[in-house]
Design an enzyme around this catalytic site. Structure first.
Site, PDB file in Angstrom:
ATOM      1  N   ARG A   1      11.433  -6.881   4.810  1.00 49.68           N
ATOM      2  CA  ARG A   1      11.444  -5.456   5.120  1.00 49.68           C
ATOM      3  C   ARG A   1      12.095  -5.215   6.488  1.00 49.68           C
ATOM      4  NH1 ARG A   1       5.742  -2.430   5.214  1.00 49.68           N
ATOM      5  NH2 ARG A   1       5.602  -3.076   7.367  1.00 49.68           N
TER       6      ARG A   1
ATOM      7  N   ARG B   1      12.166  -1.769  11.309  1.00 47.58           N
ATOM      8  CA  ARG B   1      11.010  -1.277  12.063  1.00 47.58           C
ATOM      9  C   ARG B   1      10.787  -2.154  13.287  1.00 47.58           C
ATOM     10  NH1 ARG B   1       5.757  -0.050   8.375  1.00 47.58           N
ATOM     11  NH2 ARG B   1       4.721  -0.975  10.174  1.00 47.58           N
TER      12      ARG B   1
ATOM     13  N   ARG C   1      -9.095   1.472   9.608  1.00 46.00           N
ATOM     14  CA  ARG C   1      -8.729   0.101   9.953  1.00 46.00           C
ATOM     15  C   ARG C   1      -9.796  -0.581  10.798  1.00 46.00           C
ATOM     16  NH1 ARG C   1      -2.764   0.768   9.370  1.00 46.00           N
ATOM     17  NH2 ARG C   1      -1.676  -1.128   9.903  1.00 46.00           N
TER      18      ARG C   1
ATOM     19  N   LYS D   1       0.828  -1.212   0.000  1.00 47.34           N
ATOM     20  CA  LYS D   1       0.000   0.000   0.000  1.00 47.34           C
ATOM     21  C   LYS D   1       0.864   1.264   0.000  1.00 47.34           C
ATOM     22  CE  LYS D   1      -2.084  -0.786   3.957  1.00 47.34           C
ATOM     23  NZ  LYS D   1      -1.510  -2.064   4.430  1.00 47.34           N
TER      24      LYS D   1
ATOM     25  N   ARG E   1      -0.030  -8.598  13.965  1.00 51.52           N
ATOM     26  CA  ARG E   1      -0.607  -7.553  13.110  1.00 51.52           C
ATOM     27  C   ARG E   1      -1.519  -8.166  12.045  1.00 51.52           C
ATOM     28  NH1 ARG E   1       4.552  -5.153  11.217  1.00 51.52           N
ATOM     29  NH2 ARG E   1       3.352  -3.834   9.829  1.00 51.52           N
TER      30      ARG E   1
HETATM   31  P1  AMP Z   1       1.279   0.624   9.243  1.00 49.69           P
HETATM   32  O1  AMP Z   1       2.514   1.403   8.933  1.00 49.69           O
HETATM   33  O2  AMP Z   1       0.086   1.089   8.469  1.00 49.69           O
HETATM   34  O3  AMP Z   1       1.492  -0.859   9.143  1.00 49.69           O
HETATM   35  O4  AMP Z   1       0.928   0.934  10.773  1.00 49.69           O
HETATM   36  C1  AMP Z   1       1.825   0.622  11.822  1.00 49.69           C
HETATM   37  C2  AMP Z   1       1.097   0.603  13.155  1.00 49.69           C
HETATM   38  O5  AMP Z   1       0.518   1.886  13.420  1.00 49.69           O
HETATM   39  C3  AMP Z   1      -0.082  -0.363  13.248  1.00 49.69           C
HETATM   40  O6  AMP Z   1       0.335  -1.677  13.582  1.00 49.69           O
HETATM   41  C4  AMP Z   1      -0.911   0.275  14.371  1.00 49.69           C
HETATM   42  O7  AMP Z   1      -0.329   0.043  15.630  1.00 49.69           O
HETATM   43  C5  AMP Z   1      -0.741   1.756  14.061  1.00 49.69           C
HETATM   44  N1  AMP Z   1      -1.787   2.253  13.125  1.00 49.69           N
HETATM   45  C6  AMP Z   1      -1.596   2.733  11.866  1.00 49.69           C
HETATM   46  N2  AMP Z   1      -2.765   3.106  11.302  1.00 49.69           N
HETATM   47  C7  AMP Z   1      -3.728   2.868  12.225  1.00 49.69           C
HETATM   48  C8  AMP Z   1      -5.141   3.030  12.248  1.00 49.69           C
HETATM   49  N3  AMP Z   1      -5.810   3.509  11.185  1.00 49.69           N
HETATM   50  N4  AMP Z   1      -5.795   2.663  13.369  1.00 49.69           N
HETATM   51  C9  AMP Z   1      -5.152   2.192  14.457  1.00 49.69           C
HETATM   52  N5  AMP Z   1      -3.830   2.001  14.493  1.00 49.69           N
HETATM   53  C10 AMP Z   1      -3.106   2.332  13.404  1.00 49.69           C
END
Ligand code: AMP
Length: 190
Positions: A128, A134, A89, A14, A145
């Protein structure tokens, strides 16, 4: 304003695709994960609250995320449109988001679901982890996740299907191949 959601599990591509499309079509890319990582690094009040959730692979509470998005949306003058990556989400976020956009006299035009098989997603995330380091890309947190994605985020597929906004593409292939598939959808709206 034309708005898109890029949807899919962690590791679907994404972020990579949102950056490419945002550059090409002059859209604003909003990644909630990136905003949170920056906030955590800078130890802002949001970052301090979010850290414990992000590190464990849990979702940050809806209220915090919805406020964060509202602030972001209000910070641009006459934007051409947005790509939301990693948001919404949960159903609660999606419902609040619909209301927020309505108040701004706009809406989501298309939700682009990037489909990638589970094992491929796990391989990509482990890879990654080696490159980006990360803290939430460890094998245990990755599994968690994905589970959180299935439980809390997958129900959004039906939510947007019912609104006739869901478009699905195959996320397996080169970055360029996937990019072309996404552009076929974007071009219907721009
Ligand atoms: P991502 O980079 O999108 O994989 O997000 C990394 C982490 O940020 C996720 O595992 C959540 O802990 C938090 N996070 C990101 N976007 C959201 C969202 N829309 N709602 C809740 N937590 C989020």
């Amino acid at each position: 304003m034309v708005n898109f959601i890029f949807f899919g599990p962690p590791g679907a591509g994404k972020g990579t695709q949102a950056k490419l499309i945002a550059d090409e079509y002059e859209l604003i890319h909003i990644s909630t994960g990136e905003i949170l990582r920056t906030a955590i690094k800078n130890q802002t009040p949001l970052g301090i609250q979010a850290k414990q959730y992000v590190e464990k692979g849990e979702l940050v509470p809806d209220e915090l995320i919805i406020d964060m998005i509202r602030n972001r949306l209000n910070s641009y003058k006459n934007p051409k449109g947005f790509i939301f990556d990693g948001f919404p989400r949960t159903i609660k976020q999606a419902e609040a988001f619909d209301k927020m956009l309505e108040e701004l006299n706009t809406q989501i035009h298309a939700v682009i679901r990037i489909k990638v098989p589970d094992q491929e997603v796990i391989n990509r995330l482990l890879n990654r982890a080696k490159i980006e380091g990360r803290s939430d890309d460890t094998p245990e947190v990755i599994q968690h996740r994905l589970q959180v994605y299935r439980t809390n985020t997958e129900p959004l597929i039906d939510f947007y299907k019912k609104q006739n906004k869901l478009y699905e593409i195959d996320g397996v292939g080169t970055i360029e191949q996937v990019n072309q598939r996404i552009k076929q959808i974007i071009n219907k709206f721009l």
